[in-house]
Design a protein around this motif. Structure first.
Motif, PDB file in Angstrom:
ATOM      1  N   VAL A  10     -26.085  10.936  23.765  1.00  0.00           N
ATOM      2  CA  VAL A  10     -26.704   9.743  24.363  1.00  0.00           C
ATOM      3  C   VAL A  10     -27.918   9.302  23.564  1.00  0.00           C
ATOM      4  O   VAL A  10     -28.097   8.122  23.257  1.00  0.00           O
ATOM      5  N   LEU A  11     -28.779  10.248  23.205  1.00  0.00           N
ATOM      6  CA  LEU A  11     -29.979   9.910  22.438  1.00  0.00           C
ATOM      7  C   LEU A  11     -29.620   9.340  21.071  1.00  0.00           C
ATOM      8  O   LEU A  11     -30.255   8.402  20.576  1.00  0.00           O
ATOM      9  N   ALA A  12     -28.599   9.928  20.432  1.00  0.00           N
ATOM     10  CA  ALA A  12     -28.183   9.449  19.116  1.00  0.00           C
ATOM     11  C   ALA A  12     -27.642   8.021  19.192  1.00  0.00           C
ATOM     12  O   ALA A  12     -27.945   7.185  18.344  1.00  0.00           O
ATOM     13  N   ARG A  13     -26.853   7.769  20.211  1.00  0.00           N
ATOM     14  CA  ARG A  13     -26.301   6.411  20.364  1.00  0.00           C
ATOM     15  C   ARG A  13     -27.412   5.390  20.600  1.00  0.00           C
ATOM     16  O   ARG A  13     -27.378   4.290  20.052  1.00  0.00           O
ATOM     17  N   ARG A  14     -28.392   5.753  21.418  1.00  0.00           N
ATOM     18  CA  ARG A  14     -29.504   4.832  21.683  1.00  0.00           C
ATOM     19  C   ARG A  14     -30.291   4.558  20.401  1.00  0.00           C
ATOM     20  O   ARG A  14     -30.771   3.446  20.166  1.00  0.00           O
ATOM     21  N   THR A  15     -30.420   5.582  19.555  1.00  0.00           N
ATOM     22  CA  THR A  15     -31.183   5.429  18.317  1.00  0.00           C
ATOM     23  C   THR A  15     -30.423   4.586  17.306  1.00  0.00           C
ATOM     24  O   THR A  15     -30.987   3.691  16.666  1.00  0.00           O
ATOM     25  N   TRP A  16     -29.117   4.833  17.164  1.00  0.00           N
ATOM     26  CA  TRP A  16     -28.341   4.163  16.115  1.00  0.00           C
ATOM     27  C   TRP A  16     -27.924   2.750  16.488  1.00  0.00           C
ATOM     28  O   TRP A  16     -27.686   1.927  15.614  1.00  0.00           O
ATOM     29  N   ARG A  17     -27.804   2.469  17.772  1.00  0.00           N
ATOM     30  CA  ARG A  17     -27.366   1.130  18.161  1.00  0.00           C
ATOM     31  C   ARG A  17     -28.381   0.067  17.782  1.00  0.00           C
ATOM     32  O   ARG A  17     -28.021  -1.046  17.428  1.00  0.00           O
ATOM     33  N   GLY A  18     -29.643   0.383  17.862  1.00  0.00           N
ATOM     34  CA  GLY A  18     -30.670  -0.590  17.503  1.00  0.00           C
ATOM     35  C   GLY A  18     -30.807  -1.737  18.486  1.00  0.00           C
ATOM     36  O   GLY A  18     -31.414  -2.756  18.169  1.00  0.00           O
ATOM     37  N   ALA A  19     -30.238  -1.611  19.668  1.00  0.00           N
ATOM     38  CA  ALA A  19     -30.322  -2.687  20.660  1.00  0.00           C
ATOM     39  C   ALA A  19     -31.681  -2.670  21.340  1.00  0.00           C
ATOM     40  O   ALA A  19     -32.316  -1.623  21.460  1.00  0.00           O
ATOM     41  N   ALA A  20     -32.106  -3.836  21.783  1.00  0.00           N
ATOM     42  CA  ALA A  20     -33.370  -3.937  22.512  1.00  0.00           C
ATOM     43  C   ALA A  20     -33.199  -3.335  23.898  1.00  0.00           C
ATOM     44  O   ALA A  20     -32.197  -3.563  24.573  1.00  0.00           O
ATOM     45  N   ARG A  21     -34.187  -2.557  24.325  1.00  0.00           N
ATOM     46  CA  ARG A  21     -34.099  -1.895  25.627  1.00  0.00           C
ATOM     47  C   ARG A  21     -35.040  -2.501  26.665  1.00  0.00           C
ATOM     48  O   ARG A  21     -34.922  -2.211  27.841  1.00  0.00           O
ATOM     49  N   ASP A  22     -35.976  -3.335  26.230  1.00  0.00           N
ATOM     50  CA  ASP A  22     -36.830  -4.004  27.203  1.00  0.00           C
ATOM     51  C   ASP A  22     -37.338  -5.315  26.614  1.00  0.00           C
ATOM     52  O   ASP A  22     -37.182  -5.598  25.423  1.00  0.00           O
TER      53      ASP A  22
END
Length: 214
Positions: A10-22
């Motif tokens: 999960v952490l890796a996907r959040r890091t590599w996706r580069g999508a805005a989270r807020d």
């Protein structure tokens, strides 16, 4: 091991996706203000399924049938922000777009118009997506004549603009799909149509074509 691997994935996907989270990330990257974050509405999907099962032309307004829906709450916040943004009176026309079809642009246009009309504003909703305009179906109205014919000078505003069942809200549908929608929207007559609408209404909301698709 399984729990650790799952958390790492999960952490890796959040890091590599580069999508805005807020919203702060979006504002920092673009320099544009974020007025609202409107979530997907399962209740709206349910209303549309019920309308299809009952062969109804359109679903009822979400703001009336589910006033506590999170999407409606965020739209109310957007309505308030829009009110302050337009306080200087420089324009009465607001255009909404999206990157691609299916992102919820028409949903936001339609229910923002509902809420503004419910607050006493005289609102005109313009369907400027001349290729795929479908807003008239949500109101159970005819789609022709509409904006395309009005820009071309084939009809008068009184013939193209429809009165809806929702008080202060009127609709200008897209009309017949023209041979060259882009050229028609580049016409100087579009500016004249919007200027005329600005004199007739408190606010004009334009549902414009998707940016990347057109």
């Amino acid at each position: 091991l399984g729990l650790g691997a799952g958390a790492a994935t999960v952490l890796a996907r959040r890091t590599w996706r580069g999508a805005a989270r807020d919203a702060d990330e979006i504002e920092a990257a673009t320099g544009l203000p974020v007025y609202a974050g409107i979530p997907h509405s399962p209740r709206q999907e349910e209303l549309e399924r019920e309308a299809r099962r009952s062969s109804s032309a359109h679903a009822g307004p979400l703001a009336a049938l589910a006033p506590d829906d999170p999407a409606v709450e965020q739209l109310r916040g957007l309505r308030t922000m829009l009110h302050f943004a337009l306080a200087d009176g420089r324009t009465k026309v607001v255009a909404l777009s999206s990157p691609a079809p299916g992102a919820g642009k028409s949903f936001v246009c339609m229910y923002l118009a509902h809420l503004l009309a419910g607050a006493g504003w005289k609102v005109l909703l313009v369907d400027a997506d001349l290729r795929r305009g479908q807003l008239h179906r949500h109101f159970g109205l005819e789609g022709e004549p509409g904006l395309a014919e009005l820009i071309a000078g084939a009809v008068a505003p009184e013939e193209a603009i429809r009165t809806t069942a929702f008080g202060n809200l009127s609709l200008l549908p897209a009309g017949r799909v023209p041979d060259s929608p882009a050229e028609l929207l580049h016409s100087k007559n579009l500016k004249l149509v919007l200027e005329d609408a600005s004199r007739r209404y408190d606010l004009v909301i334009v549902d414009s074509p998707p940016v990347l698709a057109v």
